[in-house]
Design a protein around this motif. Structure first.
Motif, mmCIF file in Angstrom:
data_model
loop_
_atom_site.group_PDB
_atom_site.id
_atom_site.type_symbol
_atom_site.label_atom_id
_atom_site.label_comp_id
_atom_site.label_asym_id
_atom_site.label_seq_id
_atom_site.Cartn_x
_atom_site.Cartn_y
_atom_site.Cartn_z
ATOM 1 N N LEU A 252 0.794 -1.615 -0.197
ATOM 2 C CA LEU A 252 0.106 -0.015 -0.036
ATOM 3 C C LEU A 252 0.643 1.183 0.097
ATOM 4 N N ILE A 253 2.359 1.181 1.043
ATOM 5 C CA ILE A 253 3.124 2.019 0.876
ATOM 6 C C ILE A 253 4.699 2.029 0.189
ATOM 7 N N SER B 269 1.027 4.387 -2.805
ATOM 8 C CA SER B 269 1.060 5.224 -2.988
ATOM 9 C C SER B 269 2.633 5.829 -1.654
ATOM 10 N N GLY B 270 2.376 7.228 -1.707
ATOM 11 C CA GLY B 270 4.250 7.113 -0.970
ATOM 12 C C GLY B 270 4.645 8.377 -0.609
ATOM 13 N N LEU B 271 5.561 9.094 -0.280
ATOM 14 C CA LEU B 271 5.985 9.795 -0.409
ATOM 15 C C LEU B 271 5.751 10.855 -1.522
ATOM 16 N N GLY B 272 6.818 9.838 -2.839
ATOM 17 C CA GLY B 272 7.104 11.002 -3.662
ATOM 18 C C GLY B 272 5.280 11.071 -4.516
ATOM 19 N N SER B 273 4.730 10.216 -4.173
ATOM 20 C CA SER B 273 2.946 10.393 -4.715
ATOM 21 C C SER B 273 2.303 11.480 -3.684
ATOM 22 N N ILE B 274 2.728 11.575 -2.202
ATOM 23 C CA ILE B 274 2.311 12.593 -2.077
ATOM 24 C C ILE B 274 2.339 13.900 -2.397
ATOM 25 N N VAL B 275 4.228 14.410 -2.123
ATOM 26 C CA VAL B 275 4.562 15.397 -2.237
ATOM 27 C C VAL B 275 4.378 16.297 -3.260
ATOM 28 N N PHE B 276 4.851 15.206 -4.697
ATOM 29 C CA PHE B 276 4.173 14.944 -5.783
ATOM 30 C C PHE B 276 2.632 15.390 -6.382
ATOM 31 N N ARG B 277 1.942 15.973 -5.603
ATOM 32 C CA ARG B 277 0.802 15.712 -5.808
ATOM 33 C C ARG B 277 0.360 16.526 -7.062
ATOM 34 N N VAL C 13 5.441 1.031 11.056
ATOM 35 C CA VAL C 13 4.352 1.155 11.651
ATOM 36 C C VAL C 13 3.605 2.389 11.016
ATOM 37 N N PHE C 14 4.163 3.323 12.147
ATOM 38 C CA PHE C 14 4.001 5.070 11.826
ATOM 39 C C PHE C 14 3.541 5.924 10.739
ATOM 40 N N ALA C 15 4.488 5.449 9.936
ATOM 41 C CA ALA C 15 5.119 6.189 8.796
ATOM 42 C C ALA C 15 3.957 5.207 7.535
ATOM 43 N N TYR C 16 4.128 3.554 7.891
ATOM 44 C CA TYR C 16 2.862 2.968 7.046
ATOM 45 C C TYR C 16 1.753 4.316 7.470
ATOM 46 N N LEU C 17 0.907 3.563 8.597
ATOM 47 C CA LEU C 17 -0.344 4.321 8.773
ATOM 48 C C LEU C 17 -0.682 5.690 8.408
ATOM 49 N N ALA D 65 -3.534 7.669 5.621
ATOM 50 C CA ALA D 65 -3.491 8.700 6.046
ATOM 51 C C ALA D 65 -3.479 9.935 5.011
ATOM 52 N N LEU D 66 -2.662 10.492 4.598
ATOM 53 C CA LEU D 66 -2.049 11.508 3.520
ATOM 54 C C LEU D 66 -2.477 11.313 2.062
ATOM 55 N N THR D 67 -2.503 10.361 1.939
ATOM 56 C CA THR D 67 -2.891 10.140 0.812
ATOM 57 C C THR D 67 -4.224 10.081 0.490
ATOM 58 N N VAL D 68 -5.615 9.667 1.792
ATOM 59 C CA VAL D 68 -6.356 10.404 1.608
ATOM 60 C C VAL D 68 -6.369 11.434 1.498
ATOM 61 N N TRP D 69 -6.036 12.192 2.335
ATOM 62 C CA TRP D 69 -5.991 13.518 2.938
ATOM 63 C C TRP D 69 -5.886 14.836 1.212
ATOM 64 N N VAL D 70 -4.191 14.173 0.823
ATOM 65 C CA VAL D 70 -4.301 15.316 -0.202
ATOM 66 C C VAL D 70 -5.349 14.946 -1.539
ATOM 67 N N VAL D 71 -6.155 13.815 -1.479
ATOM 68 C CA VAL D 71 -7.147 13.618 -3.159
ATOM 69 C C VAL D 71 -7.903 14.434 -2.858
ATOM 70 N N ALA D 72 -8.716 14.787 -0.854
ATOM 71 C CA ALA D 72 -9.741 15.680 -0.927
ATOM 72 C C ALA D 72 -8.759 17.345 -0.873
ATOM 73 N N ARG D 73 -7.169 18.007 0.048
ATOM 74 C CA ARG D 73 -7.065 19.291 0.219
ATOM 75 C C ARG D 73 -5.383 18.537 -1.017
ATOM 76 N N PRO D 74 -5.144 19.360 -2.311
ATOM 77 C CA PRO D 74 -4.169 18.510 -2.842
ATOM 78 C C PRO D 74 -3.381 19.435 -3.019
ATOM 79 N N ARG D 75 -3.194 20.501 -2.276
ATOM 80 C CA ARG D 75 -2.526 22.032 -2.303
ATOM 81 C C ARG D 75 -2.107 21.993 -0.646
#
Length: 231
Positions: free
Chosen positions: A107-108, A137-145, A182-186, A190-200
C-alpha cells in the motif's frame, strides 16, 4: 512482516468495500473510449524485477508511443474523457489493490516507475528503492501531487522531469526506505486520502518535518513550508 500482513488485510478489505464503485467504473470504461477496462504496464519492482502494474484504462492504447511517452502532462490530449475524472480522483489506481494482494506491491512504498522513468532516478536512489516493494502511494506521490501541473507549465517538461523532479523524488523515496515504520506506513495512508481532498495541502511537512529540503526551483510547487512563510 507486519507491513505485509497489513497490506493483505487492508487491500482485501478495500477491494470488497469498493466493489460497488469498481464494477460500475469497469462497465463505463467497457462501453466508452476504446472499450478497454484495464491497462497493464511493465514497471520496475522489488529487486529491479519487472511486473505488470494494473490500472483502469484512462488513455489511448498507443499513448506510450505518442507525445511525451510515459510522462503525462496536465490536459494531456491522450487522456480519454472519463479518464480525466478517474485520474484526478486517483480511482484509476485502485486495480493495483490486486497487485498488492499478489505481493507485487505494498500500500505504501516508492511509486513503481516505467524503466524510462526509473532510469531518471540517480543511481544511489535506484539501488535503495528496489530493496522494498513499490507502493500504491508513498512520499513521492504525496509531495508531487501536482506533478502534471508543474510539467504542463514548463517550457521543457522532460528537462524538468529528469533534472528536477526525479532527483528530488529519489531523495524522498530513499528517506522513506531508511525510515520505514508502522507509524510512517499508517501516516502515509492517511495523508494519501487527505491530499486527494486537499491537493495543495502541506500537511506532509508537518507530519515528517525532517524530510529532505527541495531544490529552490521546485520548492513552491511542492508546498514547502519555508516558501509559504516567506510569501
Amino acid at each position: 512482516m507486519v507491513q505485509r500482513v497489513l497490506d493483505i488485510v487492508l487491500s482485501g478489505t478495500a477491494l470488497l468495500l469498493l466493489a460497488v464503485l469498481l464494477i460500475p467504473v469497469a462497465v463505463v470504461l467497457r462501453f466508452t473510449g476504446e472499450g478497454e477496462v484495464f491497462f497493464a504496464q511493465n514497471r520496475v519492482g522489488r529487486g529491479g524485477k519487472p511486473f505488470k502494474l494494473l490500472k483502469f484504462a484512462t488513455m489511448l492504447k498507443d499513448s506510450p508511443n505518442m507525445g511525451t511517452g510515459t510522462v503525462t502532462l496536465r490536459d494531456d490530449p491522450r487522456v480519454l474523457p472519463v479518464g480525466r475524472f478517474l485520474r484526478k480522483t486517483k480511482i484509476n489506481e485502485l486495480p493495483q489493490l490486486i497487485n498488492i494482494l499478489k505481493g507485487d506491491m505494498s500500500l505504501i512504498g516508492p511509486r513503481p516507475q516505467t524503466q524510462r522513468c526509473f532510469d531518471a532516478f540517480p543511481s544511489r536512489s535506484q539501488k535503495t528503492i528496489v530493496t522494498v516493494r513499490p507502493g500504491l502511494s508513498g512520499l513521492g506521490s504525496i509531495v508531487f501531487r501536482g506533478e502534471e501541473d508543474m510539467m504542463h507549465a514548463a517550457k521543457d517538461p522532460n528537462r524538468v522531469y529528469d533534472e528536477l523532479i526525479m532527483p528530488y523524488k529519489g531523495l524522498l523515496e530513499e528517506w522513506y526506505v531508511q525510515n520505514q515504520s508502522v507509524f510512517a506506513y499508517l501516516a502515509l495512508i492517511a495523508l494519501t486520502v487527505w491530499v486527494v481532498a486537499r491537493p495543495r495541502s502541506g500537511l506532509v511537512w508537518k507530519v515528517f518535518p525532517d524530510l529532505p529540503s527541495p531544490p529552490e526551483e521546485i520548492a513552491r510547487e511542492v508546498n514547502w513550508p519555508s516558501v509559504s512563510l516567506v510569501a
